[in-house]
Motif scaffolding. Structure first.
Motif, PDB file in Angstrom:
ATOM      1  N   ALA A 293      -8.014   7.489 103.633  1.00  0.00           N
ATOM      2  CA  ALA A 293      -8.672   6.205 103.854  1.00  0.00           C
ATOM      3  C   ALA A 293      -9.550   6.245 105.098  1.00  0.00           C
ATOM      4  CB  ALA A 293      -7.627   5.099 103.970  1.00  0.00           C
ATOM      5  N   THR A 294      -9.041   6.890 106.158  1.00  0.00           N
ATOM      6  CA  THR A 294      -9.829   6.999 107.389  1.00  0.00           C
ATOM      7  C   THR A 294     -11.097   7.816 107.162  1.00  0.00           C
ATOM      8  OG1 THR A 294      -7.808   6.857 108.726  1.00  0.00           O
ATOM      9  CG2 THR A 294      -9.777   7.770 109.788  1.00  0.00           C
ATOM     10  N   THR A 295     -10.953   8.922 106.441  1.00  0.00           N
ATOM     11  CA  THR A 295     -12.117   9.755 106.137  1.00  0.00           C
ATOM     12  C   THR A 295     -13.134   9.000 105.296  1.00  0.00           C
ATOM     13  OG1 THR A 295     -10.744  11.750 106.209  1.00  0.00           O
ATOM     14  CG2 THR A 295     -12.875  11.921 105.102  1.00  0.00           C
ATOM     15  N   SER A 296     -12.637   8.244 104.320  1.00  0.00           N
ATOM     16  CA  SER A 296     -13.546   7.471 103.473  1.00  0.00           C
ATOM     17  C   SER A 296     -14.285   6.417 104.286  1.00  0.00           C
ATOM     18  CB  SER A 296     -12.752   6.807 102.345  1.00  0.00           C
ATOM     19  OG  SER A 296     -13.602   6.020 101.531  1.00  0.00           O
ATOM     20  N   ARG A 297     -13.531   5.711 105.154  1.00  0.00           N
ATOM     21  CA  ARG A 297     -14.198   4.721 106.007  1.00  0.00           C
ATOM     22  C   ARG A 297     -15.197   5.382 106.939  1.00  0.00           C
ATOM     23  NH1 ARG A 297      -8.939   2.477 106.274  1.00  0.00           N
ATOM     24  NH2 ARG A 297      -8.574   3.557 108.257  1.00  0.00           N
ATOM     25  N   SER A 298     -14.830   6.561 107.456  1.00  0.00           N
ATOM     26  CA  SER A 298     -15.737   7.277 108.344  1.00  0.00           C
ATOM     27  C   SER A 298     -17.015   7.678 107.622  1.00  0.00           C
ATOM     28  CB  SER A 298     -15.034   8.512 108.916  1.00  0.00           C
ATOM     29  OG  SER A 298     -15.902   9.262 109.727  1.00  0.00           O
ATOM     30  N   GLN A 299     -16.873   8.124 106.380  1.00  0.00           N
ATOM     31  CA  GLN A 299     -18.065   8.491 105.605  1.00  0.00           C
ATOM     32  C   GLN A 299     -18.955   7.283 105.336  1.00  0.00           C
ATOM     33  OE1 GLN A 299     -16.420  10.395 102.151  1.00  0.00           O
ATOM     34  NE2 GLN A 299     -16.237  12.395 103.155  1.00  0.00           N
ATOM     35  N   ARG A 300     -18.311   6.151 104.979  1.00  0.00           N
ATOM     36  CA  ARG A 300     -19.109   4.940 104.741  1.00  0.00           C
ATOM     37  C   ARG A 300     -19.799   4.482 106.013  1.00  0.00           C
ATOM     38  NH1 ARG A 300     -14.467   3.344 101.803  1.00  0.00           N
ATOM     39  NH2 ARG A 300     -13.878   1.962 103.527  1.00  0.00           N
ATOM     40  N   ASP A 301     -19.047   4.532 107.134  1.00  0.00           N
ATOM     41  CA  ASP A 301     -19.654   4.130 108.405  1.00  0.00           C
ATOM     42  C   ASP A 301     -20.779   5.073 108.789  1.00  0.00           C
ATOM     43  OD1 ASP A 301     -17.828   2.092 108.500  1.00  0.00           O
ATOM     44  OD2 ASP A 301     -16.464   3.115 109.892  1.00  0.00           O
ATOM     45  N   LEU A 302     -20.560   6.383 108.516  1.00  0.00           N
ATOM     46  CA  LEU A 302     -21.597   7.355 108.848  1.00  0.00           C
ATOM     47  C   LEU A 302     -22.878   7.064 108.082  1.00  0.00           C
ATOM     48  CD1 LEU A 302     -22.568   9.971 110.179  1.00  0.00           C
ATOM     49  CD2 LEU A 302     -21.527  11.227 108.294  1.00  0.00           C
TER      50      LEU A 302
END
Length: 404
Positions: free
Chosen positions: A158-167
């Motif tokens: 979930a953190t990686t997914s949020r990080s990708q979306r934020d990126l």
């Protein structure tokens, strides 16, 4: 002859009857009485046509005042006395054991099945896009450790997914302004809206500057991606600390002089750090650049390096510090200061950078096996401290190009 004198049965059906099958056993028993003292006994198994067929007969005679009569005791045959004695108990124990085992098995199956069912439900939810899942049942046993691992994996995914979306959102946001400028000026030049030579020159300058800004953003993103994915390989060797710090200071003295910021340098002699020289320059350059940009006129920026003595007499680590007397970083922003696209200014609206420099610095420091910390106070200043392993051998310093 063997005549029944008394039958203890309620019907007394054998009273007065002659039982010829018992004559021989009774005679032998009485002969034993004549030869021996005391009561003599003998077992008799009646034939099939005898009234007592199917049973055992115990004959007894003798003793004080013997009248040469025989007492016959009739009993049912017991071919398996131990089995008959213990079989009911065995059945009882087996029944209780089966009941206890069934209850324990049911409880254990429920205990095992419940976490597995919850894990299955959570996995299905993740497959449908709900990545942040928290399954109950963490513990020290195998299932508990499995649940713990699943929860950790779910959080990381979930953190990686949020990080990708934020990126993606941050990249799009960072590129929107320069792209708009480039497109606007390019369209104006193409349509002839700008016909003045000076205005055209300014438009071309803006297009070039914004293009460089986008190229810088893309370059930093690629560099950070390579660092995070482990694709970057360092060329480690002993690097002299004092020349390294002086090189970085010389690089930023013109920028500091332009802002009327005093740049101080303090580095211990004969210190060496184990690292990739160009990457160390990049780390210190990013920190010093941030310090100068966030320090007001007449402020101070200090670059220092000192050895940290471990158990022995020589330094085990080298600590680099970059301290400024700038505006400081708000306490609520400090925990996120090393995140991508996170800026340390008070309102987060500093447009002079992309918020990638400190993220790159952290990755490079960790890749060197070191650690970085930050402390700050609003209105007083900020200090970054970088601890890196000291070099075990002699240091060298050969100036070369450094990545920005």
């Amino acid at each position: 002859t063997a005549v029944v004198l008394y039958d203890s049965d309620e019907t007394a059906s054998l009273n007065g009857q002659t039982l010829p099958d018992y004559e021989a056993p009774i005679r032998r028993l009485l002969n034993q009485v004549d030869r021996r003292n005391g009561v003599q006994q003998a077992w008799v198994e009646p034939p099939d046509d005898d009234p007592l067929a199917g049973q055992l007969v115990l004959l007894s005679a003798g003793g004080p005042g013997s009248q040469r009569r025989t007492l016959a005791v009739v009993a049912e045959p017991r071919r398996y006395p131990l089995l008959a004695q213990y079989l009911p108990r065995l059945f009882l124990v087996a029944g209780l054991s089966l009941a206890v085992a069934s209850i324990a098995g049911f409880a254990l199956s429920r205990r095992i099945a419940a976490p597995v069912n919850r894990l299955t439900t959570a996995a299905n939810a993740m497959a449908q896009g709900n990545l942040e899942q928290k399954v109950q049942g963490e513990g020290p046993d195998e299932l508990g450790r499995l649940v713990t691992s699943f929860n950790t994996m779910s959080h990381q995914v979930a953190t990686t997914s949020r990080s990708q979306r934020d990126l993606l959102a941050n990249v799009a946001h960072e590129l929107r302004t320069p792209l708009t400028s480039v497109q606007g000026y390019a369209q104006a030049l193409r349509d002839g809206v700008i016909d003045d030579a000076a205005e055209a020159e300014r438009a071309l300058t803006t297009i070039g500057r914004e293009s460089e800004r986008m190229a810088s953003l893309i370059g930093q993103l690629l560099d950070l991606t390579r660092l995070e994915s482990g694709q970057t390989k360092l060329k480690l060797r002993p690097v002299a600390v004092a020349p390294l710090v002086e090189r970085v200071a010389d690089r930023f003295r013109p920028a500091a002089a332009t802002k009327n910021v005093t740049l101080h340098v303090e580095a211990g002699a004969d210190l060496a750090v184990a690292g990739d020289e160009s990457r160390l320059v990049q780390v210190l350059s990013n920190l010093v650049d941030n310090a100068i940009r966030h320090t007001p006129t007449a402020g101070h920026v200090k670059i220092a390096a000192a050895g940290i003595i471990g158990d022995g007499r020589t330094p085990s680590e080298i600590r680099f510090t970059v301290a400024d007397t700038g505006e400081g970083i708000a306490p609520d922003r400090l925990p996120r200061i090393f995140d991508r696209f996170e800026r340390g200014d008070r309102d987060g609206q500093d447009r002079s950078g992309f918020g990638l420099g400190l993220a790159i610095v952290r990755e490079l420091v960790e890749l060197h096996g070191g650690a970085i910390r930050v402390s700050s106070q609003l209105g007083v200043g900020t200090t970054f401290a970088v601890d890196l392993p000291a070099a075990p051998g002699p240091a060298s310093f050969a100036p070369q190009g450094a990545a920005a």
